[in-house]
Design a protein around this motif. Structure first.
Motif, short mmCIF file in Angstrom:
data_model
loop_
_atom_site.label_atom_id
_atom_site.label_comp_id
_atom_site.label_asym_id
_atom_site.label_seq_id
_atom_site.Cartn_x
_atom_site.Cartn_y
_atom_site.Cartn_z
N ASP A 57 0.83 -1.20 0.00
CA ASP A 57 0.00 0.00 0.00
C ASP A 57 0.87 1.25 0.00
O ASP A 57 2.09 1.19 0.19
CB ASP A 57 -0.91 0.02 1.24
N HIS A 58 0.21 2.39 -0.19
CA HIS A 58 0.90 3.68 -0.16
C HIS A 58 0.15 4.61 0.79
O HIS A 58 -1.08 4.66 0.77
CB HIS A 58 0.97 4.31 -1.55
N VAL A 59 0.91 5.32 1.62
CA VAL A 59 0.33 6.29 2.54
C VAL A 59 1.01 7.63 2.30
O VAL A 59 2.24 7.74 2.33
CB VAL A 59 0.54 5.87 4.01
N ALA A 60 0.20 8.67 2.04
CA ALA A 60 0.74 9.99 1.74
C ALA A 60 0.70 10.88 2.98
O ALA A 60 -0.14 10.70 3.87
CB ALA A 60 -0.05 10.63 0.61
N ILE A 61 1.62 11.83 3.03
CA ILE A 61 1.64 12.81 4.10
C ILE A 61 2.05 14.16 3.53
O ILE A 61 2.98 14.25 2.73
CB ILE A 61 2.60 12.39 5.24
N ILE A 62 1.33 15.18 3.93
CA ILE A 62 1.69 16.55 3.55
C ILE A 62 1.84 17.32 4.85
O ILE A 62 0.88 17.50 5.61
CB ILE A 62 0.65 17.18 2.60
N SER A 63 3.06 17.75 5.12
CA SER A 63 3.33 18.38 6.40
C SER A 63 4.62 19.18 6.35
O SER A 63 5.53 18.87 5.58
CB SER A 63 3.46 17.30 7.50
N PRO A 82 5.70 14.49 13.68
CA PRO A 82 4.97 13.42 12.99
C PRO A 82 5.49 13.12 11.59
O PRO A 82 5.40 11.98 11.13
CB PRO A 82 3.53 13.97 12.94
N MET A 83 6.05 14.14 10.91
CA MET A 83 6.63 13.90 9.59
C MET A 83 7.83 12.97 9.71
O MET A 83 8.02 12.06 8.89
CB MET A 83 7.04 15.23 8.97
N ALA A 99 5.74 11.43 0.59
CA ALA A 99 5.86 12.74 1.24
C ALA A 99 5.67 13.82 0.19
O ALA A 99 6.39 13.85 -0.81
CB ALA A 99 7.22 12.86 1.92
N ILE A 100 4.73 14.73 0.43
CA ILE A 100 4.31 15.70 -0.59
C ILE A 100 4.72 17.12 -0.20
O ILE A 100 4.62 17.52 0.95
CB ILE A 100 2.78 15.62 -0.79
N ASN A 101 5.14 17.85 -1.19
CA ASN A 101 5.54 19.25 -1.04
C ASN A 101 4.32 20.09 -0.64
O ASN A 101 3.37 20.25 -1.41
CB ASN A 101 6.12 19.75 -2.37
N TYR A 102 4.35 20.67 0.56
CA TYR A 102 3.22 21.45 1.04
C TYR A 102 3.12 22.81 0.36
O TYR A 102 2.14 23.54 0.55
CB TYR A 102 3.30 21.65 2.56
#
Length: 529
Positions: free
Chosen positions: A60-66, A71-72, A88-91
């Motif tokens: 699976d894939h889990v995304a985070i924007i922070s 927590p990051m 990990a996404i560029n906020y």
């Protein structure tokens, strides 16, 4: 065939070891709070088990924007421990750009720092099953930027999850641990697949090249979303170094935290250290409290900034790489004999991007026939790489993978020269990528927006050298006959359609220079800027 005692490489093993060996040492400092490695391990286990309770498992894939909150950092362990890959996404991206990345990655769960929640448009994310809300940076959810999302609180998720450690058993060390998205050459994001094995090796290189140990204190001036913080999200754990988290790189806070925590390491784009230098000058701060290793990459840094940082006790480690190479691939490996050279000679050497780091692999500079250019420091060719620190391909993008790789070599699209001794120096970007403040801007993406304006006949975007930002986004616009529009109006037009950092800061008007074959001569525009 692996032996019976074979253990697949994964950076997750660093946390298991450090939590056992030095449980009471400080792992994370954030504002007035701190966590030991035992505390950090406990939180990571709870995150992992909490995600498993939501159905997250292998593949699976889990995304985070922070921003750079604890927590990051925890997510870089808790997510992979489930068998999933972290995205990990560029906020700093727009809501549309974030939606595109989340959808392309097929993430089932999205962790959101409520301080940047306005980047999330739930209506455009049909495949996200769960939202986890990180309440850092705002006093209450009501004070966060307006967003149409609801979900479970991050701390509540951890509170109700088990802290039991369940080691991830990998069948293959080449299993993805992360997918990092880059805009590439067209503006359509491409997912760079990072493996457990390559991250492990990249971490070892960071530890060796940047002299990281249990006494080290790393200040998070580099965004953790950017190539997973150039893999420093896993590097500090390998030796039990301390992480000092700060949400965004503010010069005053950087200076304060360096003094307060005796910071020994930090990394980022040249603009971060340019602003720090200016702040220290304005406030009569003459030096760092101790030797400070500064890992700098992106656009070549100004010589003045390098000199200023080193006079204050900084030690510049100049590097080069791309998202496709786990961040920095080369480093200007310093040689003891160079210490006796003049200041000018030393800085000229330090401006080179150098040689592959100790675990990376190989780098070449080739001409249009894929032949190595002479190592004369003058002949420009394309920089190509292969080895442990190069991705195996893009996620579900076989055509883009085929374009970027040939005979096992990754073609960077960057122009450079080869110096005697194997040191490369970046000279130009063949793909016309503009690097401003450490962020990549695709010129054609900006040009396409300019073309949408009814007064624009032709438009070309390019990077203008800038002491503070590395480069500014600049445009030359040829208007349609009988039409008028001001520079300010066009910039506002772009800002309504693009992320702010992608928008032109300057716009000139006039004829666009072209060759006899009709090709835009961007090099002439750069020379005139």
């Amino acid at each position: 065939m692996p032996s019976a005692s074979y253990e697949p490489l994964t950076p997750l093993s660093f946390l298991e070891r450090t939590a056992k060996v030095m449980p009471n040492e400080i792992a994370v400092i954030e504002k007035d709070k701190s966590w030991t490695w035992a505390d950090f391990f406990n939180r990571v286990n709870r995150l992992s088990n909490g995600l498993k309770g939501l159905g997250i498992s292998n593949g699976d894939h889990v995304a985070i924007i922070s921003r750079n909150f604890s927590p990051m950092l925890e997510a870089h362990y808790g997510i992979p421990m489930t068998g999933a890959a972290i995205v990990a996404i560029n906020y700093r991206l727009s809501a549309d750009e974030v939606s595109t990345i989340v959808n392309l990655s097929e993430a089932k769960v999205l962790l959101v720092d409520m301080g940047v929640a306005d980047r999330i448009d739930k209506e455009k994310l049909p495949n996200v099953e769960h939202y986890i809300l990180i309440n850092n940076g705002v006093i209450s959810y009501q004070e966060a930027p307006k967003a149409n999302i609801e979900g479970m609180d991050y701390e509540t998720l951890l509170e109700h999850a088990s802290d039991e450690y369940k080691r991830l058993h990998l069948d293959d060390e080449n299993t993805p641990i992360a997918i990092d998205y880059t805009s590439g050459t067209t503006g359509m994001p491409k997912g760079c697949i990072y493996s457990h094995r390559s991250v492990y090796l990249h971490v070892l290189a960071n530890v060796i090249e940047h002299k990281v140990d249990a006494y080290s204190v790393n200040l998070w001036t580099l965004p953790m979303f950017h190539c997973n913080g150039w893999c420093w999200t896993w590097t500090t754990t390998a030796t039990g170094a301390t992480n000092v988290c700060m949400p965004t790189p503010d010069a005053k806070e950087i200076s304060t935290l360096i003094q307060q925590h005796n910071v020994t390491h930090m990394a980022g784009a040249p603009i971060v250290f340019h602003r720090l230098s200016r702040y220290m000058n304005e406030n009569s701060i003459s030096s760092f409290p101790n030797k400070l290793i500064i890992d700098v990459a992106a656009a070549p840094p100004p010589k003045g900034m390098l000199l200023d940082m080193e006079k204050r006790g900084g030690v510049i480690h100049h590097a080069y790489g791309l998202t496709e190479t786990y961040g920095p691939f080369t480093i200007c490996e310093w040689q003891p004999a160079w210490d006796s050279l003049s200041e000018v000679e030393r800085i000229n050497l330090k401006m080179r991007q150098g040689v592959p780091d100790i675990t990376a692999g190989y780098v070449r500079v080739v001409n249009e026939n894929d032949e190595d250019v002479p190592a004369d420091g003058e002949t420009v060719g394309e920089i190509i790489m292969r080895g442990n620190d190069v991705i195996q391909g893009y996620y579900k993008s076989p055509e883009e993978t085929a374009k970027a790789f040939k005979n096992g070599w990754f073609y960077s699209g960057d122009g450079g020269v080869m110096h005697p001794g194997g040191y490369i120096e970046v000279k130009d970007r063949f793909k016309d990528v503009i690097i401003t403040g450490g962020e990549n801007v695709i010129s054609v993406e900006v040009e396409n927006i300019l073309y949408e304006h009814p007064a624009v006949y032709e438009a070309v975007c390019y990077g203008k050298p800038d002491e503070e930002w590395g480069e500014l986004v600049k445009a030359l616009v040829h208007l349609k006959p009988g039409h008028e529009v001001t520079e300010r109006e066009l910039i506002v037009f772009c800002k309504s359609r693009l992320s702010n950092y992608k928008c032109p800061k300057e716009i000139d008007f006039g004829e666009i220079p072209r060759t006899s074959a009709g090709k835009v001569q961007k090099y002439k525009l750069r020379q005139q800027s």
